[in-house]
Enzyme design. Sequence first.
Site, PDB file in Angstrom:
ATOM      1  N   LYS A 177      71.434  19.396   3.610  1.00  0.00           N
ATOM      2  CA  LYS A 177      70.942  19.053   4.952  1.00  0.00           C
ATOM      3  C   LYS A 177      70.979  17.531   5.076  1.00  0.00           C
ATOM      4  CE  LYS A 177      67.907  17.804   7.334  1.00  0.00           C
ATOM      5  NZ  LYS A 177      68.021  16.627   8.221  1.00  0.00           N
ATOM      6  N   GLU A 252      62.846  10.926  -4.354  1.00  0.00           N
ATOM      7  CA  GLU A 252      63.202   9.493  -4.401  1.00  0.00           C
ATOM      8  C   GLU A 252      62.707   8.901  -3.091  1.00  0.00           C
ATOM      9  OE1 GLU A 252      64.585   7.723  -6.758  1.00  0.00           O
ATOM     10  OE2 GLU A 252      65.071   9.367  -8.114  1.00  0.00           O
ATOM     11  N   CYS A 286      66.282   1.303  -0.118  1.00  0.00           N
ATOM     12  CA  CYS A 286      65.024   1.561  -0.819  1.00  0.00           C
ATOM     13  C   CYS A 286      64.745   0.446  -1.822  1.00  0.00           C
ATOM     14  CB  CYS A 286      65.085   2.908  -1.511  1.00  0.00           C
ATOM     15  SG  CYS A 286      66.567   3.120  -2.488  1.00  0.00           S
ATOM     16  N   GLU A 385      56.284  -0.697   3.534  1.00  0.00           N
ATOM     17  CA  GLU A 385      57.755  -0.709   3.640  1.00  0.00           C
ATOM     18  C   GLU A 385      58.161  -0.898   5.107  1.00  0.00           C
ATOM     19  OE1 GLU A 385      60.057   2.957   3.015  1.00  0.00           O
ATOM     20  OE2 GLU A 385      61.323   1.829   1.630  1.00  0.00           O
TER      21      GLU A 385
HETATM   22  P1  NAD Z   1      63.037  10.370   6.272  1.00  0.00           P
HETATM   23  O1  NAD Z   1      61.961  10.735   5.312  1.00  0.00           O
HETATM   24  O2  NAD Z   1      62.670  10.190   7.691  1.00  0.00           O
HETATM   25  O3  NAD Z   1      64.171  11.527   6.269  1.00  0.00           O
HETATM   26  C1  NAD Z   1      64.824  11.910   5.092  1.00  0.00           C
HETATM   27  C2  NAD Z   1      65.325  13.342   5.266  1.00  0.00           C
HETATM   28  O4  NAD Z   1      64.211  14.235   5.339  1.00  0.00           O
HETATM   29  C3  NAD Z   1      66.145  13.583   6.530  1.00  0.00           C
HETATM   30  O5  NAD Z   1      67.274  14.381   6.231  1.00  0.00           O
HETATM   31  C4  NAD Z   1      65.161  14.338   7.412  1.00  0.00           C
HETATM   32  O6  NAD Z   1      65.793  15.170   8.357  1.00  0.00           O
HETATM   33  C5  NAD Z   1      64.410  15.152   6.385  1.00  0.00           C
HETATM   34  N1  NAD Z   1      63.118  15.694   6.827  1.00  0.00           N
HETATM   35  C6  NAD Z   1      62.268  15.198   7.754  1.00  0.00           C
HETATM   36  N2  NAD Z   1      61.210  16.018   7.893  1.00  0.00           N
HETATM   37  C7  NAD Z   1      61.374  17.037   7.018  1.00  0.00           C
HETATM   38  C8  NAD Z   1      60.600  18.206   6.691  1.00  0.00           C
HETATM   39  N3  NAD Z   1      59.446  18.496   7.300  1.00  0.00           N
HETATM   40  N4  NAD Z   1      61.081  19.019   5.744  1.00  0.00           N
HETATM   41  C9  NAD Z   1      62.234  18.743   5.107  1.00  0.00           C
HETATM   42  N5  NAD Z   1      63.013  17.679   5.385  1.00  0.00           N
HETATM   43  C10 NAD Z   1      62.569  16.834   6.332  1.00  0.00           C
HETATM   44  O7  NAD Z   1      63.775   9.093   5.663  1.00  0.00           O
HETATM   45  P2  NAD Z   1      64.901   8.146   6.323  1.00  0.00           P
HETATM   46  O8  NAD Z   1      64.299   7.355   7.426  1.00  0.00           O
HETATM   47  O9  NAD Z   1      66.141   8.932   6.593  1.00  0.00           O
HETATM   48  O10 NAD Z   1      65.220   7.172   5.086  1.00  0.00           O
HETATM   49  C11 NAD Z   1      64.497   6.036   4.807  1.00  0.00           C
HETATM   50  C12 NAD Z   1      63.534   6.261   3.663  1.00  0.00           C
HETATM   51  O11 NAD Z   1      64.238   6.747   2.516  1.00  0.00           O
HETATM   52  C13 NAD Z   1      62.870   4.963   3.208  1.00  0.00           C
HETATM   53  O12 NAD Z   1      61.519   5.178   2.927  1.00  0.00           O
HETATM   54  C14 NAD Z   1      63.638   4.614   1.940  1.00  0.00           C
HETATM   55  O13 NAD Z   1      62.946   3.786   1.037  1.00  0.00           O
HETATM   56  C15 NAD Z   1      63.893   5.969   1.374  1.00  0.00           C
HETATM   57  N6  NAD Z   1      64.998   5.936   0.411  1.00  0.00           N
HETATM   58  C16 NAD Z   1      64.701   6.058  -0.927  1.00  0.00           C
HETATM   59  C17 NAD Z   1      65.711   5.987  -1.871  1.00  0.00           C
HETATM   60  C18 NAD Z   1      65.419   6.135  -3.340  1.00  0.00           C
HETATM   61  O14 NAD Z   1      66.350   6.412  -4.094  1.00  0.00           O
HETATM   62  N7  NAD Z   1      64.180   5.959  -3.799  1.00  0.00           N
HETATM   63  C19 NAD Z   1      67.037   5.787  -1.451  1.00  0.00           C
HETATM   64  C20 NAD Z   1      67.296   5.658  -0.090  1.00  0.00           C
HETATM   65  C21 NAD Z   1      66.268   5.748   0.836  1.00  0.00           C
END
Ligand code: NAD
Length: 495
Positions: A177, A252, A286, A385
């Site tokens: 997804k 992550e 991140c 963040e």
């Molecule tokens: P997000 O949490 O908004 O979304 C991530 C994913 O989760 C998307 O595909 C979204 O559709 C899905 N999602 C949302 N609600 C959900 C639910 N209820 N159930 C299941 N899935 C759901 O994150 P974003 O804005 O896309 O990305 C930014 C974040 O990701 C930042 O906090 C960043 O630090 C983090 N990030 C972490 C790493 C790492 O390796 N630690 C790497 C890249 C990004």
Amino acid sequence: MSQVVGEYRNAIAGDWVESESGARFEDRNPATGELIATFPRSTAADADRAVAAAHEAYQSWRLVPAPKRAEILFRVAEILRDDKRELTELMTREMGKVVAEAGGDVQEGIDMTYYMAGEGRRMFGQTVPAEMPNKFAMSVRQPMGVVAVITPFNFPMAIPTWKLMPALVTGNTAVFKPAEDTPLLAAKLMEIFERAGLPAGVVNVVNGPGEVVGQRLLEHPDVKVISFTGSKEVGIHVATTAARTLKRVHLELGGKNAIIVMDDANLENAAEGILWSAFGTSGQRCTAASRVIVHERVYGRLAAILVERAEGLRIGDGLDPSVQIGPLINAAALEKVHRYTGIGRDEGATILTGGEPVTGAGEGYFYRPTIFGDVERDMRVATEEIFGPATSLIRCRDLDDAIAISNRVEYGLSSAIYTDRIDDAFRAIRDLDTGITYINAGTIGAEIQLPFGGTKYTGNGHREAGQAALDTYTEWKSVYVDYSGRLQRAQIDNQ
Ligand code: NAD
């Protein structure tokens, strides 16, 4: 120029299918507003179909010898390499990062795919001596079943490959997804899996809202592993929901990474590392350096260099190779970053440069690289963040003070220190509470052959990449072979 690249569908059981909802959502270029493609706004029922397909495919995929599974991954890597240029350009159009960075994102995908394909002929278990005669003892990795891969927008090729490749080579099948803002690269990766000969149903892609499609994957009893990268808030929801069906959950999450600059540091080198780590990918990493902890003796000099260079960075459409900073991903991200500028100002930080959207940038979500000065360690801009092109300069007195400031935040992904003192460097390696530490380099630049992940609220103890990734997608099976021809009783006191 407005050109629709395509109308994409979900990939389920080897077919490209519409959502049962019939609804679609738009994928737009964040630099121009251009419509790139549309995708199905899928439902829980679509997710169920994908899980059923993956579950069925698992019955045969798990029995394909790992070296044969790996041969398909090697073909995937070669196609990714051949198509790198096209994928890079599409990524810049869809996600906004500049072409050099988009190329790096695709390259990580290539590297990870080759690396995990290599595991097809390694995937080491253990053999140990048995405590009885004529008995053999070993452990082997076993696949777990259907893996749900849920990804964020910021690394549209790297992060999916970090998850899918170890899952596949170890014999699992997947439902993927992708983030709503970057579905195109996911569709391209799926097309490449097909061209490489991956059997139907081994990977399935379902597009749509996380709250609907992702949510169903968290709850589905036939999903055995959730591999999630995204925000802390959603990550906690993922872990608590998936706990009800005892899934393995790999998280992550966010970061609030700091670069420490000591008074003996090479300031020119440090400044380059800070600018790259703070403003690369418009700060949407991140591992972005959103804090700079600088020794009070060199604070003024470093701040001056940073401000001058930040103001010289070229902002614009990442397809122009001279551009260094692309747009933010969408309007909400732009609004969030600007809100933090206000928060920082209200808390008493000085806006040394930036602090506003780029005016006259058309439909693009561009924000000026922003440096907050005179930041106190507990201000919100120093602890939360922001996920945009903004960093905070915080003064420190000495190494102990710097490490204490760095460790103060709830996240623990990446950290860095610039110093030429070897003892300070080793103390920092030991005491910085993060999953990754760099010496005389910025907070970004991980290589795929070492574990990647963080401590505290950055995750839940699992790691991507390297050998560590295999642990997420496999169960250990311990095997005892008794060839004595008689009952030998273990765990009985024979003395
Ligand atoms: P997000 O949490 O908004 O979304 C991530 C994913 O989760 C998307 O595909 C979204 O559709 C899905 N999602 C949302 N609600 C959900 C639910 N209820 N159930 C299941 N899935 C759901 O994150 P974003 O804005 O896309 O990305 C930014 C974040 O990701 C930042 O906090 C960043 O630090 C983090 N990030 C972490 C790493 C790492 O390796 N630690 C790497 C890249 C990004």
